[in-house]
Design an enzyme around this catalytic site. Sequence first.
Site, PDB file in Angstrom:
ATOM      1  N   SER A 141     -22.435  17.901  23.896  1.00 39.88           N
ATOM      2  CA  SER A 141     -21.111  17.864  22.865  1.00 39.88           C
ATOM      3  C   SER A 141     -20.412  16.346  23.491  1.00 39.88           C
ATOM      4  CB  SER A 141     -20.227  18.941  23.322  1.00 39.88           C
ATOM      5  OG  SER A 141     -20.006  18.942  24.658  1.00 39.88           O
TER       6      SER A 141
ATOM      7  N   ASP B 184     -17.694  30.388  36.048  1.00 34.85           N
ATOM      8  CA  ASP B 184     -17.661  29.055  36.358  1.00 34.85           C
ATOM      9  C   ASP B 184     -16.637  28.338  36.607  1.00 34.85           C
ATOM     10  OD1 ASP B 184     -19.436  26.753  36.841  1.00 34.85           O
ATOM     11  OD2 ASP B 184     -19.596  26.078  34.873  1.00 34.85           O
TER      12      ASP B 184
ATOM     13  N   ASP C  57     -13.936  25.774  29.424  1.00 33.91           N
ATOM     14  CA  ASP C  57     -15.167  25.776  29.766  1.00 33.91           C
ATOM     15  C   ASP C  57     -15.799  27.260  29.841  1.00 33.91           C
ATOM     16  OD1 ASP C  57     -17.880  25.518  29.803  1.00 33.91           O
ATOM     17  OD2 ASP C  57     -17.997  24.107  31.791  1.00 33.91           O
TER      18      ASP C  57
ATOM     19  N   THR D  60     -23.113  22.456  39.569  1.00 36.50           N
ATOM     20  CA  THR D  60     -22.916  22.520  40.917  1.00 36.50           C
ATOM     21  C   THR D  60     -23.284  23.786  41.599  1.00 36.50           C
ATOM     22  OG1 THR D  60     -21.388  22.331  42.963  1.00 36.50           O
ATOM     23  CG2 THR D  60     -20.363  22.447  40.814  1.00 36.50           C
TER      24      THR D  60
HETATM   25  P1  ATP Z   1     -19.745  21.028  30.737  1.00 40.76           P
HETATM   26  O1  ATP Z   1     -19.456  21.436  32.114  1.00 40.76           O
HETATM   27  O2  ATP Z   1     -19.756  22.276  29.526  1.00 40.76           O
HETATM   28  O3  ATP Z   1     -21.013  20.193  30.451  1.00 40.76           O
HETATM   29  P2  ATP Z   1     -17.981  18.907  30.818  1.00 40.76           P
HETATM   30  O4  ATP Z   1     -17.497  18.728  32.061  1.00 40.76           O
HETATM   31  O5  ATP Z   1     -19.067  17.871  30.549  1.00 40.76           O
HETATM   32  O6  ATP Z   1     -18.477  20.334  30.445  1.00 40.76           O
HETATM   33  P3  ATP Z   1     -16.784  18.934  28.392  1.00 40.76           P
HETATM   34  O7  ATP Z   1     -16.012  20.393  28.260  1.00 40.76           O
HETATM   35  O8  ATP Z   1     -17.895  18.511  27.581  1.00 40.76           O
HETATM   36  O9  ATP Z   1     -16.839  18.754  30.016  1.00 40.76           O
HETATM   37  O10 ATP Z   1     -15.648  17.645  28.350  1.00 40.76           O
HETATM   38  C1  ATP Z   1     -15.958  16.403  28.489  1.00 40.76           C
HETATM   39  C2  ATP Z   1     -14.533  15.719  29.100  1.00 40.76           C
HETATM   40  O11 ATP Z   1     -13.595  16.094  28.416  1.00 40.76           O
HETATM   41  C3  ATP Z   1     -14.428  16.232  30.435  1.00 40.76           C
HETATM   42  O12 ATP Z   1     -13.988  15.258  31.425  1.00 40.76           O
HETATM   43  C4  ATP Z   1     -13.218  17.241  30.329  1.00 40.76           C
HETATM   44  O13 ATP Z   1     -12.321  17.060  31.372  1.00 40.76           O
HETATM   45  C5  ATP Z   1     -12.497  16.590  28.961  1.00 40.76           C
HETATM   46  N1  ATP Z   1     -11.852  17.524  28.415  1.00 40.76           N
HETATM   47  C6  ATP Z   1     -12.466  18.767  27.916  1.00 40.76           C
HETATM   48  N2  ATP Z   1     -11.444  19.646  27.401  1.00 40.76           N
HETATM   49  C7  ATP Z   1     -10.266  18.907  27.263  1.00 40.76           C
HETATM   50  C8  ATP Z   1      -8.985  19.024  26.779  1.00 40.76           C
HETATM   51  N3  ATP Z   1      -8.613  20.285  26.132  1.00 40.76           N
HETATM   52  N4  ATP Z   1      -7.830  18.486  27.295  1.00 40.76           N
HETATM   53  C9  ATP Z   1      -8.196  17.156  27.877  1.00 40.76           C
HETATM   54  N5  ATP Z   1      -9.519  17.125  28.184  1.00 40.76           N
HETATM   55  C10 ATP Z   1     -10.463  17.663  28.042  1.00 40.76           C
END
Ligand code: ATP
Length: 284
Positions: free
Chosen positions: A18, A129, A147, A170
Site C-alpha cells: 500500500s 499488533d 493497523d 517485529t
Molecule cells: P504495515 O505495518 O501494515 O506495513 P506501515 O507501518 O507500513 O504498516 P502504513 O499503514 O502502510 O504503515 O502507513 C505508512 C506510513 O503512513 C506510516 O509511516 C504511518 O505512520 C503513516 N500513516 C498511516 N496512517 C496514517 C494516518 N491515519 N495518519 C498519519 N499517518 C499515517
Amino acid sequence: KCPDDFMVSKLLGEDEDSTVVLAQDISTGKQYAIKILDQEKLAHEDKLSQVQKEQHVISRLKHPFFVKLHYTFEDEKRLYFVLSYAKNGELLSYIEANTSLPLECARFYAAELVLALEYLHRLRIIHRDLKPENILLTDDMHIQITDFGTAKLPNDHRSDLKRTTSFVGTAEYVPPELLTTKRSCISSDLWALGCIIYQMLSGKTPFHDDSEYYVFQKIVSRDFRCPVNMDTDAQDLIGKLLVVDPDGRLGSAGLGGFDKLKSHPFFRGINWQGLHLETPPMMG
Ligand code: ATP
C-alpha cells in the site's frame, strides 16, 4: 467521494502492499491520510480478505482513540481508504527521540491505551499488533491506534493460523501463548500493553535480542528485568501485565477486568472520564 475530490500533498509512507498519502478534501480543505491499494496485486496475492477485514474493523470503531475511516471508494485499478490524519505521526518517534518518555507522559499514554483496549475488548476485537509504530498521535497529541490488518474479530477462528504462518514485523510484542499454543486471546493485547509501558519508560522493549529465535525464547520464559531506576509502581504494573498465563494478567476478565487495571497505583490521579479532553503532558 472519488479520487478527484482530493488533492495529494505528500507521501506519508509506502510498502509493497500500500501507499499512504496526505491529501486535502478540495471542497472543505480538511486533511486526510489516504491508504491506496492496488486491486490487481491484492487479488493476485489473495490479500483482499485481509484488507476487507481491516476496513470492516475500522468502520465499526467509534471512539476518539482509533483512526477513523471517513470514506472508501475504488476505481478500476485501486482501492482507497480515506482515514483521519494523525498529524504528529508515530509514538515510536517520540520514544526514540527522547530515548524514553518522561514518567507523566508514559502514565498518560498508558492510560489512553487502557481506555482504547477497554473499548476494543468490549466489542470482542483483539488488535494483536499493538506497538508504538501503530499508535499515531493527532495534532493535539492524543492517540489514534491504527493497523487492524491482523486484528481478530469475534468468532474468527481461522485467523490464528494465518497470523502465525504469515508472521511479519517485529517479534518483540508477541505474547507467549501465540508461540506455545499458536493462539491469541483477548488478553494478548494486555501483554503488548505491558511491553509498550516498559518501552515508554526505558526506551527499549522488554524482550530484545539479536535474533527472533532468542527473542521468542525470552518471551516464553518471561526473561526480562526492569531497570532499577524505573518508577516502582510502573515496575509492579509491568510485572502484572507480563504474565505468561493470559488469565493471570491484570485487566483480564477473571482478575476484575479493566476496573481493576485502572485502579492500579501507577494510574493514581488519572481522570478516566475526561482523558480525551485533557491537554497531554509535554514529551520533553
Ligand atoms: P504495515 O505495518 O501494515 O506495513 P506501515 O507501518 O507500513 O504498516 P502504513 O499503514 O502502510 O504503515 O502507513 C505508512 C506510513 O503512513 C506510516 O509511516 C504511518 O505512520 C503513516 N500513516 C498511516 N496512517 C496514517 C494516518 N491515519 N495518519 C498519519 N499517518 C499515517
